[in-house]
Design a protein around this motif. Structure first.
Motif, PDB file in Angstrom:
ATOM      1  N   VAL A 286       0.846  -1.207   0.000  1.00 59.45           N
ATOM      2  CA  VAL A 286       0.000   0.000   0.000  1.00 59.45           C
ATOM      3  C   VAL A 286       0.876   1.250   0.000  1.00 59.45           C
ATOM      4  N   ALA A 287       1.913   1.273   0.823  1.00 64.26           N
ATOM      5  CA  ALA A 287       2.809   2.438   0.867  1.00 64.26           C
ATOM      6  C   ALA A 287       3.424   2.692  -0.510  1.00 64.26           C
ATOM      7  N   ASP A 288       3.829   1.632  -1.193  1.00 61.51           N
ATOM      8  CA  ASP A 288       4.388   1.780  -2.541  1.00 61.51           C
ATOM      9  C   ASP A 288       3.351   2.380  -3.490  1.00 61.51           C
TER      10      ASP A 288
ATOM     11  N   ALA B 188      -0.690   9.862  -3.426  1.00 58.68           N
ATOM     12  CA  ALA B 188      -1.847  10.021  -2.543  1.00 58.68           C
ATOM     13  C   ALA B 188      -1.467  10.277  -1.090  1.00 58.68           C
ATOM     14  N   ASN B 189      -0.182  10.504  -0.820  1.00 61.22           N
ATOM     15  CA  ASN B 189       0.231  10.758   0.566  1.00 61.22           C
ATOM     16  C   ASN B 189      -0.021  12.222   0.927  1.00 61.22           C
ATOM     17  N   LYS B 190      -1.271  12.516   1.239  1.00 58.12           N
ATOM     18  CA  LYS B 190      -1.723  13.896   1.472  1.00 58.12           C
ATOM     19  C   LYS B 190      -1.796  14.263   2.947  1.00 58.12           C
ATOM     20  N   HIS B 191      -1.672  13.301   3.850  1.00 59.40           N
ATOM     21  CA  HIS B 191      -1.740  13.540   5.298  1.00 59.40           C
ATOM     22  C   HIS B 191      -3.004  14.306   5.681  1.00 59.40           C
ATOM     23  N   ILE B 192      -4.132  13.849   5.179  1.00 59.27           N
ATOM     24  CA  ILE B 192      -5.425  14.495   5.429  1.00 59.27           C
ATOM     25  C   ILE B 192      -5.675  14.585   6.925  1.00 59.27           C
ATOM     26  N   ASP B 193      -6.133  15.759   7.367  1.00 56.42           N
ATOM     27  CA  ASP B 193      -6.410  15.971   8.790  1.00 56.42           C
ATOM     28  C   ASP B 193      -7.817  16.534   9.024  1.00 56.42           C
ATOM     29  N   TYR B 194      -8.734  16.250   8.117  1.00 57.43           N
ATOM     30  CA  TYR B 194     -10.117  16.726   8.223  1.00 57.43           C
ATOM     31  C   TYR B 194     -11.074  15.566   7.942  1.00 57.43           C
ATOM     32  N   ALA B 195     -12.341  15.775   8.269  1.00 58.35           N
ATOM     33  CA  ALA B 195     -13.356  14.732   8.092  1.00 58.35           C
ATOM     34  C   ALA B 195     -13.493  14.353   6.615  1.00 58.35           C
TER      35      ALA B 195
ATOM     36  N   GLY C 119       0.393   7.491   5.021  1.00 55.99           N
ATOM     37  CA  GLY C 119       0.281   8.941   4.989  1.00 55.99           C
ATOM     38  C   GLY C 119      -0.865   9.497   4.170  1.00 55.99           C
ATOM     39  N   VAL C 120      -1.839   8.678   3.813  1.00 50.89           N
ATOM     40  CA  VAL C 120      -3.002   9.200   3.098  1.00 50.89           C
ATOM     41  C   VAL C 120      -3.800  10.119   4.023  1.00 50.89           C
ATOM     42  N   MET C 121      -4.006   9.654   5.262  1.00 50.55           N
ATOM     43  CA  MET C 121      -4.715  10.443   6.261  1.00 50.55           C
ATOM     44  C   MET C 121      -4.005  10.274   7.594  1.00 50.55           C
ATOM     45  N   GLN C 122      -4.216  11.235   8.478  1.00 49.14           N
ATOM     46  CA  GLN C 122      -3.536  11.171   9.766  1.00 49.14           C
ATOM     47  C   GLN C 122      -4.112  10.104  10.687  1.00 49.14           C
ATOM     48  N   ASP C 123      -5.418   9.835  10.544  1.00 54.96           N
ATOM     49  CA  ASP C 123      -6.065   8.848  11.405  1.00 54.96           C
ATOM     50  C   ASP C 123      -7.337   8.383  10.719  1.00 54.96           C
ATOM     51  N   ASP C 124      -7.600   7.077  10.752  1.00 53.21           N
ATOM     52  CA  ASP C 124      -8.829   6.600  10.118  1.00 53.21           C
ATOM     53  C   ASP C 124     -10.076   6.972  10.922  1.00 53.21           C
ATOM     54  N   ALA C 125      -9.901   7.555  12.098  1.00 52.30           N
ATOM     55  CA  ALA C 125     -11.039   8.092  12.855  1.00 52.30           C
ATOM     56  C   ALA C 125     -11.639   9.313  12.145  1.00 52.30           C
ATOM     57  N   LEU C 126     -10.945   9.859  11.171  1.00 52.71           N
ATOM     58  CA  LEU C 126     -11.451  10.995  10.393  1.00 52.71           C
ATOM     59  C   LEU C 126     -12.538  10.583   9.407  1.00 52.71           C
TER      60      LEU C 126
ATOM     61  N   ILE D 177      -6.983  -2.227   5.161  1.00 55.77           N
ATOM     62  CA  ILE D 177      -6.965  -1.100   4.226  1.00 55.77           C
ATOM     63  C   ILE D 177      -6.732   0.213   4.964  1.00 55.77           C
ATOM     64  N   PHE D 178      -7.540   0.473   5.990  1.00 52.73           N
ATOM     65  CA  PHE D 178      -7.446   1.765   6.681  1.00 52.73           C
ATOM     66  C   PHE D 178      -6.152   1.905   7.474  1.00 52.73           C
TER      67      PHE D 178
END
Length: 115
Positions: free
Chosen positions: A36-38, A45-52, A84-91, A76-77
């Motif tokens: 997945v990292a590759d 897609a490594n955007k480090h999303i930090d919003y809902a 690094g797609v998102m900061q936390d899958d809790a988002l 997956i999550f």
């Protein structure tokens, strides 16, 4: 919006292993995380999303065997967060997961911000 195509994940049953009283990610799980990292790097897609976000997953089975959709999500999550797609899958506040009609052994994922 992010669109990703990822390899077929290991099930929850094979993602984790108990070792000397601790729960660890299995060899299969670590290999999946790396794959997945590759793909996240290749697909930028490594955007480090930090919003809902809302997430849609279209799952292409590797064969015709019956499977449970909910067994796909953890690997997956966790792997997307680790890559690094998102900061936390809790988002993830909105989630849709469904089977594709075709065989393919992959998952296509859309991640979109919620306004």
């Amino acid at each position: 919006m992010i669109e990703l195509t990822l390899p077929w994940p290991p099930t929850v049953n094979t993602y984790w292993r108990n070792f000397e009283g601790r729960v660890l990610i299995s060899k299969k799980g670590r290999e999946y995380r790396k794959a997945v990292a590759d793909q996240v790097l290749i697909q930028r897609a490594n955007k480090h999303i930090d919003y809902a976000v809302k997430v849609e997953i279209k799952a292409y089975r590797p064969d015709r065997r019956r499977r449970d959709l909910d067994n796909l999500l953890k690997a997956i999550f966790d792997s997307m967060t680790h890559a690094g797609v998102m900061q936390d899958d809790a988002l993830i506040e909105d989630l849709r997961v469904y089977w594709a009609n075709e065989i393919g052994g992959m998952v296509k994922i859309t991640v979109e911000g919620i306004e």
